[in-house]
Write a protein that holds these residues in place. Structure first.
Motif, PDB file in Angstrom:
ATOM      1  N   GLY A   1       0.819  -1.210   0.000  1.00  0.00           N
ATOM      2  CA  GLY A   1       0.000   0.000   0.000  1.00  0.00           C
ATOM      3  C   GLY A   1       0.847   1.252   0.000  1.00  0.00           C
ATOM      4  N   LEU A   2       0.190   2.381  -0.233  1.00  0.00           N
ATOM      5  CA  LEU A   2       0.843   3.683  -0.259  1.00  0.00           C
ATOM      6  C   LEU A   2       0.326   4.522   0.909  1.00  0.00           C
ATOM      7  CD1 LEU A   2       0.493   4.404  -4.088  1.00  0.00           C
ATOM      8  CD2 LEU A   2       2.500   3.511  -2.903  1.00  0.00           C
ATOM      9  N   ILE A   3       1.209   5.289   1.510  1.00  0.00           N
ATOM     10  CA  ILE A   3       0.818   6.182   2.593  1.00  0.00           C
ATOM     11  C   ILE A   3       0.580   7.568   2.001  1.00  0.00           C
ATOM     12  CG2 ILE A   3       1.466   7.144   4.824  1.00  0.00           C
ATOM     13  CD1 ILE A   3       3.476   4.782   5.085  1.00  0.00           C
ATOM     14  N   ILE A   4      -0.683   7.960   1.954  1.00  0.00           N
ATOM     15  CA  ILE A   4      -1.068   9.244   1.378  1.00  0.00           C
ATOM     16  C   ILE A   4      -1.765  10.058   2.464  1.00  0.00           C
ATOM     17  CG2 ILE A   4      -2.440  10.401  -0.408  1.00  0.00           C
ATOM     18  CD1 ILE A   4      -2.250   7.764  -2.041  1.00  0.00           C
ATOM     19  N   GLU A   5      -1.256  11.258   2.707  1.00  0.00           N
ATOM     20  CA  GLU A   5      -1.835  12.123   3.734  1.00  0.00           C
ATOM     21  C   GLU A   5      -2.044  13.519   3.166  1.00  0.00           C
ATOM     22  OE1 GLU A   5       0.914  11.997   6.979  1.00  0.00           O
ATOM     23  OE2 GLU A   5       0.626   9.838   7.368  1.00  0.00           O
ATOM     24  N   ASN A   6      -3.302  13.994   3.206  1.00  0.00           N
ATOM     25  CA  ASN A   6      -3.645  15.343   2.739  1.00  0.00           C
ATOM     26  C   ASN A   6      -3.157  15.603   1.314  1.00  0.00           C
ATOM     27  OD1 ASN A   6      -4.777  15.995   5.322  1.00  0.00           O
ATOM     28  ND2 ASN A   6      -2.691  16.373   6.092  1.00  0.00           N
TER      29      ASN A   6
ATOM     30  N   LYS B   1      -0.726  14.245  -0.265  1.00  0.00           N
ATOM     31  CA  LYS B   1       0.721  14.116  -0.481  1.00  0.00           C
ATOM     32  C   LYS B   1       1.166  12.697  -0.169  1.00  0.00           C
ATOM     33  CE  LYS B   1       2.133  18.893   0.352  1.00  0.00           C
ATOM     34  NZ  LYS B   1       3.086  19.784   1.078  1.00  0.00           N
ATOM     35  N   ILE B   2       2.151  12.220  -0.926  1.00  0.00           N
ATOM     36  CA  ILE B   2       2.708  10.893  -0.646  1.00  0.00           C
ATOM     37  C   ILE B   2       3.645  11.006   0.545  1.00  0.00           C
ATOM     38  CG2 ILE B   2       4.736  11.063  -2.171  1.00  0.00           C
ATOM     39  CD1 ILE B   2       2.500   7.954  -1.849  1.00  0.00           C
ATOM     40  N   LYS B   3       3.550  10.026   1.433  1.00  0.00           N
ATOM     41  CA  LYS B   3       4.391  10.045   2.622  1.00  0.00           C
ATOM     42  C   LYS B   3       5.241   8.784   2.764  1.00  0.00           C
ATOM     43  CE  LYS B   3       3.148  14.047   4.232  1.00  0.00           C
ATOM     44  NZ  LYS B   3       4.121  15.153   4.377  1.00  0.00           N
ATOM     45  N   GLY B   4       5.019   7.793   1.891  1.00  0.00           N
ATOM     46  CA  GLY B   4       5.808   6.581   1.967  1.00  0.00           C
ATOM     47  C   GLY B   4       5.028   5.379   1.490  1.00  0.00           C
ATOM     48  N   VAL B   5       5.507   4.181   1.859  1.00  0.00           N
ATOM     49  CA  VAL B   5       4.871   2.934   1.418  1.00  0.00           C
ATOM     50  C   VAL B   5       4.681   2.011   2.625  1.00  0.00           C
ATOM     51  CG1 VAL B   5       5.914   3.097  -0.871  1.00  0.00           C
ATOM     52  CG2 VAL B   5       7.065   1.756   0.912  1.00  0.00           C
TER      53      VAL B   5
ATOM     54  N   ILE C   1       7.499   2.625   5.548  1.00  0.00           N
ATOM     55  CA  ILE C   1       8.768   3.265   5.193  1.00  0.00           C
ATOM     56  C   ILE C   1       8.440   4.645   4.642  1.00  0.00           C
ATOM     57  CG2 ILE C   1      10.958   3.024   3.975  1.00  0.00           C
ATOM     58  CD1 ILE C   1      10.253   0.079   3.492  1.00  0.00           C
ATOM     59  N   ARG C   2       8.961   5.665   5.274  1.00  0.00           N
ATOM     60  CA  ARG C   2       8.618   7.044   4.917  1.00  0.00           C
ATOM     61  C   ARG C   2       9.545   7.588   3.831  1.00  0.00           C
ATOM     62  NH1 ARG C   2       3.887   9.545   7.256  1.00  0.00           N
ATOM     63  NH2 ARG C   2       3.093   7.777   8.446  1.00  0.00           N
ATOM     64  N   ALA C   3       8.982   8.468   2.995  1.00  0.00           N
ATOM     65  CA  ALA C   3       9.766   9.073   1.913  1.00  0.00           C
ATOM     66  C   ALA C   3       9.136  10.393   1.488  1.00  0.00           C
ATOM     67  CB  ALA C   3       9.848   8.136   0.718  1.00  0.00           C
ATOM     68  N   LYS C   4       9.964  11.255   0.915  1.00  0.00           N
ATOM     69  CA  LYS C   4       9.471  12.531   0.394  1.00  0.00           C
ATOM     70  C   LYS C   4       8.817  12.365  -0.968  1.00  0.00           C
ATOM     71  CE  LYS C   4      13.156  14.933   2.875  1.00  0.00           C
ATOM     72  NZ  LYS C   4      14.484  15.566   2.742  1.00  0.00           N
ATOM     73  N   SER C   5       9.209  11.321  -1.686  1.00  0.00           N
ATOM     74  CA  SER C   5       8.589  11.029  -2.990  1.00  0.00           C
ATOM     75  C   SER C   5       8.642   9.530  -3.240  1.00  0.00           C
ATOM     76  CB  SER C   5       9.296  11.794  -4.120  1.00  0.00           C
ATOM     77  OG  SER C   5      10.636  11.361  -4.244  1.00  0.00           O
ATOM     78  N   VAL C   6       7.711   9.053  -4.057  1.00  0.00           N
ATOM     79  CA  VAL C   6       7.626   7.625  -4.385  1.00  0.00           C
ATOM     80  C   VAL C   6       7.422   7.476  -5.891  1.00  0.00           C
ATOM     81  CG1 VAL C   6       6.253   5.507  -4.140  1.00  0.00           C
ATOM     82  CG2 VAL C   6       6.715   6.931  -2.134  1.00  0.00           C
TER      83      VAL C   6
END
Length: 623
Positions: A126-131, A133-137, A145-150
């Motif tokens: 899955g993808l972590i999407i908040e407001n 914006k992508i926040k990680g996977v 796992i957090r990231a500034k871009s995916v």
């Protein structure tokens, strides 16, 4: 294990993912490459070859940009061919037959030696999407796992379903599981999804084939290579491919299985690649043809595994075997594995910006078959561009976009973003309106300087390109300044029934005549001495000849490109509401509101938007 936030996470390690990870890491970003199986990095899932018509130009462009595909193609090549040499240079396309195992091995080793790049083997669930914006996977083990871009490069794995006759099983490709979870997250985020289909032929045991009944297909006598770097060398030896044909008998056997074919009984509902149809599709669509070509391609230097190009199929395995056994040279064939079709999720690429960032989720990029393309080369160049732009976004720098007159890569991405695709998209030279500018021989002239400014192309690459350009221009000047007398030129002209000279003339002018080639010009006094003295290699001589022979066409295309670029400068505000321009056609307003082009030039290329609509838009924009 992952208490740090990465700059870039790349999901999937196929051709797109590998180039994306290499680009982002080489630009100084902390990068994580997550894949289901680290043993299958850059796996050649279908044919063991790189390049071909228009695809070869893309590989050379990737190489000029500092990507790895050209280098790996050279080091793993077993045969080299320059296709379309009988046509003009805009159509020349390099292609290599590859050693499948060496290809994947070299890719992995290069990635492991790339600074700033980490690896992790697990399914991204899955993808972590908040407001927005992508926040990680999120992985299948529940690890976040957090990231500034995916960058998503999922290939055929998203809810992949493999078909062989009336049998079905989940999978991303033979022997590997499908990826689940990501599609649902994206649909929940508002994305539109679709299904596509592709296929692959049987792999067989080369020891069971009778090559004496086939036509040998050797490589070029003087093989070239893809990379502009001195790191690789042309092949000193090559392996041959072979060609054979199907027959009416083969077709009858194939038809006997149509009732169990997922293509014809409704199990497969998605569209496959138009220009790479299955064998059953070919004999159904071209019923008047009594035979079709099959290319028998070795999978490497030492393996006995053989790829049967042209026999892609999803028919039952017993029908595949019976039909192939009736092909000349295949009478005693032994299968390694049958062919199959695969259906998978994709996301219509009109949902992307030209950077390959999604319009809906900030910092999320798509590249490769997730965008509806087919082919290693198309995937690799998208991955590279997505990796570059993901890195630039993290570094808060301007995005990097290639225009249609700058690269086949620019044509491909613009086609996807502007027109979308409902069937697997494949690049052809005919898709590029500026193909005389976008030749395989000048990709370094076009792109190395831009790549160098990004920090991808090395200082050595830049210096080598500048030296090549200087030498080529100097040689053209020499030919313009040097004269030849009739006694030396007329014997050469007579060979081509070309009008004899009555007085001395510049070599450049004689060179511009039809049929007069570089080999002829080298016979004129002083030319060969100049070539040897200045160490002009075959590539430089070829470049010079093309510049002289096609100068008129090249200048015409440059002028047309300049006109196009004027429209590129007319920007359109983000989220512009076209519905308020009532004098525009309803279809144009609908399409423009959906795609939201960045400028008037892109708007003019959208299907359903007429020149009159563009005129109205220009007036509205104050132009």
């Amino acid at each position: 294990m992952f208490n740090k936030e990465y700059d870039v996470i790349v999901v999937g390690a196929g051709h797109a993912g590998s180039e994306a990870a290499a680009a982002a890491a080489n630009m100084g970003c902390s990068t994580l490459l997550v894949t289901m199986n680290l043993q299958n990095i850059a796996q050649m899932s279908c044919n063991p070859a790189m390049g071909g018509i228009a695809k070869g130009q893309i590989v050379r462009e990737i190489d000029a940009m500092g990507g790895y595909s050209g280098l790996v193609s050279d080091t793993s090549a077993i045969q080299f061919k320059m296709l379309n040499k009988s046509k003009g240079p805009a159509m020349w396309s390099p292609r290599v037959q590859s050693d499948r195992m060496r290809f994947a091995e070299d890719w992995r080793l290069r990635l492991e030696q790339t600074p700033n790049l980490d690896f992790y083997q697990e399914m991204v669930h899955g993808l972590i999407i908040e407001n927005g914006k992508i926040k990680g996977v999120r992985t299948s083990l529940g690890i976040e796992i957090r990231a500034k871009s995916v960058v998503c490069t999922n290939g055929t794995f998203l809810n992949g379903l493999i078909h062989i006759g009336d049998k079905q099983r989940g999978g991303g490709r033979a022997g590997e599981a499908a990826a689940t979870g990501i599609t649902k997250d994206l649909i929940d985020a508002g994305f539109e999804a679709g299904r596509m289909k592709t296929g692959t032929p049987p792999r067989v045991d080369g020891r069971s084939l009778d090559y004496s009944k086939m036509i040998e297909q050797p490589g070029d006598e003087v093989p070239g290579k893809f990379s502009y770097s001195d790191e690789t060398k042309p092949l000193s030896k090559q392996r041959s491919c072979y060609m054979t044909y199907t027959s009416n008998e083969v077709h009858d056997i194939l038809r006997s299985g149509f009732d169990r074919s997922p293509m014809f009984n409704g199990r497969i509902k998605s569209l496959g690649p138009r220009y790479c149809p299955s064998i059953e599709d070919k004999i159904n669509r071209f019923a008047d043809k009594d035979r079709h070509q099959l290319f028998v391609e070795p999978e490497g230097w030492n393996t006995v595994e053989v790829y049967v190009n042209g026999f892609s199929t999803s028919l039952p395995e017993d029908v595949q075997f019976a039909a192939l056994s009736s092909v000349a040279g295949f009478e005693n064939v032994k299968f390694f594995r049958p062919g199959y079709a695969i259906e998978y999720d994709y996301f219509p690429p009109t949902q992307l910006q030209h950077t390959l960032e999604t319009k809906l989720v900030d910092g999320l990029y798509f590249a490769g078959q997730i965008n509806g393309t087919t082919g290693y080369e198309e995937a690799a160049c998208q991955g590279m561009m997505a990796g570059i732009n993901a890195a630039l976004k993290v570094q808060e720098k301007d995005p990097f976009i290639l225009q249609r007159n700058e690269a086949y890569i620019g044509v491909l991405i613009d086609d996807l973003i502007t027109k979308g695709t409902e069937e697997p998209y494949r690049m052809f030279t005919s898709r590029a309106e500026y193909r005389t500018l976008l030749r395989q021989d000048n990709a370094d002239f076009r792109l190395t300087e831009r790549s160098y400014k990004l920090g991808l192309a090395s200082e050595d690459r830049m210096r080598k390109m500048e030296e090549k350009k200087e030498k080529s221009l100097a040689f053209v000047s020499f030919l313009k300044d040097t004269s030849v007398v009739p006694e030396d030129a007329n014997p050469v002209l007579a060979d081509y029934n070309s009008s004899p000279m009555k007085q001395s003339d510049k070599i450049f002018k004689i060179f511009s005549r039809p049929n007069i080639a570089m080999d002829d010009v080298r016979k004129f006094p002083g030319v060969e001495e100049y070539i040897q003295q200045h160490h002009l290699d075959t590539e430089m001589l070829e470049q010079t000849e093309i510049q002289i022979k096609y100068s008129g066409y090249i200048q015409k295309e440059k002028n047309n490109a300049d006109k196009l670029n004027r429209l590129e400068d007319v920007k359109i505000p983000k989220h512009f509401d076209y519905s308020k321009i009532k004098s525009m056609s309803f279809e144009a307003r609908e399409k423009l509101n959906k795609i939201q082009p960045a400028n008037v030039s892109q708007a003019s290329r959208i299907s359903g938007v007429s020149p009159n609509d563009i005129s109205v838009l220009l007036v509205y924009m104050g132009r």
